[in-house]
Scaffold this motif. Structure first.
Motif: not given
Length: 262
Positions: A251-252, A254-256, A258-259
């Motif tokens: 999850a972390k 994926l967020v990285q 996306i960001s």
């Protein structure tokens, strides 16, 4: 419960597709009045198990008994006492809900006027009385799911198979379905419930069977599974027993991604 209460039993059930084994010796006995939460990762063999029991897949090894009879005997009369909501169902969009449900009832041996009357009353309780005579093609996902549920229950089955039955339903409908299933089990109906929504499975099932890589790796009440795994929620137990412990890191990452700046 005694063996006489057994509604369903699988003995060393194995099946392969191509060169790969999908089910690797499933042994399972389900007793009258139980709500079985049948869970597992994608590809574990949950839907395949249901299709074998329902007689939709015949190329398996082992023994499957439903209502005390081996289903390989060729006698499919047991299906009249079964209800089924598949995960992905195709409805007859050009029929009205009334036409579809009456037709479904007739397939299970109901007299058409009785099926139509019962369908109307059930549609009313599900808040769908205004669309009883509307074509299913105009229905939302949640409305279609309610019609499927009604279709599976119309003939008062002894054994109910539900594969992701709450898909598309609003919160109020979910509560009603949960209460209804508990009441049906109290009347001696047996419910085989397969879902990825762990919170619902945890609350509704009095027995949970966890399938992974074609094998049953856990079987017991939620409290029994929690004692074995030392985890709090069914989701945590599921992750521990199936070896899925990288979800937070994934999850972390994926967020990285996306960001990142475009």
């Amino acid at each position: 419960m005694s063996d006489n209460d057994a509604i369903l039993s699988l003995d060393d059930v194995t099946i392969s597709f191509g060169s790969g084994l999908v089910l690797k010796g499933i042994d399972l006995t389900v007793n009258r009045g139980e709500i079985i939460g049948y869970i597992g990762p994608n590809g574990a063999g949950k839907s395949t198990t249901l299709k074998i029991i329902l007689g939709l897949i015949n190329e398996y090894q082992g023994t499957v008994n439903v209502f005390g009879e081996d289903i390989s005997s060729g006698n499919d009369s047991y299906k009249h006492k079964i209800g089924y909501v598949p995960e992905n169902a195709e409805l007859y969009d050009n029929l009205t809900a009334n036409e579809y449900l009456t037709f479904s009832g007739e397939l299970y041996g109901m007299e058409s006027t009785k099926a139509a009357s019962k369908a109307e009353r059930l549609m009313r309780e599900f808040g769908l009385e205004d669309v009883l005579h509307s074509k299913i093609s105009s229905f939302s996902k949640g409305m279609r799911q309610k019609v499927l549920l009604i279709s599976s229950l119309l003939h008062d089955p002894e054994l109910l198979f539900l594969d992701e039955p709450l898909s598309g339903l609003d919160a109020n409908s979910v509560i009603i379905i949960k209460e209804m299933l508990e009441a049906l089990a109290a009347k001696g109906k047996t419910i085989f419930y397969s879902s990825h929504i762990m919170e619902v499975v945890e609350k509704i099932s009095n027995r949970i069977v966890l399938l992974a890589d074609g094998r049953i790796i856990a079987d017991g009440s939620f409290e029994e599974l929690r004692k074995q795994s030392k985890e709090g929620s069914l989701e945590q137990i599921f992750n521990q027993l199936t070896g899925f412990d990288s979800h937070q890191e994934t999850a972390k990452t994926l967020v990285q991604i996306i960001s990142e700046e475009a």
